[in-house]
Design an enzyme around this catalytic site. Structure first.
Site, PDB file in Angstrom:
ATOM      1  N   TYR A  84       2.809   4.713   0.705  1.00 54.97           N
ATOM      2  CA  TYR A  84       3.383   5.230   1.869  1.00 54.97           C
ATOM      3  C   TYR A  84       2.620   6.231   2.589  1.00 54.97           C
ATOM      4  O   TYR A  84       1.566   6.832   1.943  1.00 54.97           O
ATOM      5  CB  TYR A  84       4.598   6.423   1.352  1.00 54.97           C
ATOM      6  N   HIS A 109      11.487  -9.043   0.135  1.00 46.75           N
ATOM      7  CA  HIS A 109      11.229  -7.775   0.027  1.00 46.75           C
ATOM      8  C   HIS A 109      12.722  -6.901   0.181  1.00 46.75           C
ATOM      9  O   HIS A 109      13.327  -7.211   1.108  1.00 46.75           O
ATOM     10  CB  HIS A 109      10.522  -7.290   1.001  1.00 46.75           C
ATOM     11  N   PHE A 154       6.695   2.147  -4.354  1.00 51.15           N
ATOM     12  CA  PHE A 154       8.444   2.660  -3.923  1.00 51.15           C
ATOM     13  C   PHE A 154       8.713   4.062  -4.230  1.00 51.15           C
ATOM     14  O   PHE A 154       9.992   4.597  -3.684  1.00 51.15           O
ATOM     15  CB  PHE A 154       9.278   1.505  -4.579  1.00 51.15           C
ATOM     16  N   ASP A 197       0.861  -1.257   0.042  1.00 50.72           N
ATOM     17  CA  ASP A 197       0.075  -0.065   0.008  1.00 50.72           C
ATOM     18  C   ASP A 197       0.943   1.312  -0.102  1.00 50.72           C
ATOM     19  O   ASP A 197       2.066   1.280   0.244  1.00 50.72           O
ATOM     20  CB  ASP A 197      -1.045  -0.132   1.210  1.00 50.72           C
TER      21      ASP A 197
END
Length: 227
Positions: free
Chosen positions: A66, A186, A77, A64
């Site tokens: 930031y 990740h 990102f 989801d």
């Protein structure tokens, strides 16, 4: 919410009429009216706006947006140029440096990738300020799953970079033999050392694109000079 208007619209237009999306739209509209929600409403669909379906070469799946002030702008990102680079993106840049020799830039603004055909897709497209995962389970997952299914149907080479378990859970939808799936932990500080560092996904992506007659991605994000 700025509607999708490019070639994603005929591919995804049916979703907007489904009951889940009607409820999702109502929920999101109420949330923007009552709370601080990220990204700004006009940026919700930026991943689709900036990377038309016909141009998609690479798909990076995030979770989801930031949830701190001024960060999210609709690309997973990525943050706006004047915002500090988040830890996961710091690690992505470190891997890019080690893999391709890219220098680490002074910003986390990934629009350059999006404009080259890198779809930077979060599975949930909105979030309450300072409340991670607060819009999970409201319908965005069904919408973004539909987008992933559309991508799986494209009769051309596409690379999927699946970083972390939530992204890797989408693998069951990807069965097109023309596509390449690359998996790694990740890039967050909690997991990057378990195999994200050294995965060489960026050079592997460009090798695959080149082998299939496609222009490789210029992964270098340049420095910006913010006054």
């Amino acid at each position: 919410m700025a509607m999708i208007s490019n070639d994603w619209l005929p591919a995804m237009g049916g979703e907007f009429k489904k009951p889940y999306y009607v409820e999702l739209y109502k929920f999101v509209r109420e949330e923007y009216g009552a709370r601080q929600i990220f990204p700004p409403a006009e940026d919700i669909f930026n991943a689709f706006h900036l990377t038309p379906l016909k141009d998609v070469k690479v798909v990076i799946i995030g979770q989801d947006p930031y949830h701190n002030e001024g960060q999210a702008h609709g690309l997973c990102f990525s943050v706006k140029p004047e915002v500090d680079i988040p830890p996961s993106l710091v690690n992505i840049y470190q891997e890019l440096r080690d893999d391709l020799g890219c220098y680490v830039p002074n910003n986390g603004y990934l629009v350059k990738w999006a404009k080259q055909g890198v779809l930077l897709l979060n599975t949930v497209l909105t979030v309450r300020a300072h409340a991670a995962n607060s819009h999970r389970g409201k319908g965005w997952e069904e919408f973004t799953d539909a987008a992933i299914k559309v991508l799986n149907q494209q009769d051309r080479p596409i690379v999927y970079l699946l970083w972390g378990r939530p992204a890797q859970m989408k693998k069951s939808m990807l069965n097109n033999p023309k596509h390449l799936i690359l998996e790694a932990p990740h890039p967050s500080p909690l997991s990057a050392y378990r195999g994200f560092f050294g995965c060489r996904h960026f050079s592997k992506t460009n090798a695959f694109l080149g082998e299939n007659g496609l222009e490789p991605i210029d992964w270098q994000i340049e420095d910006t000079f913010v006054k």
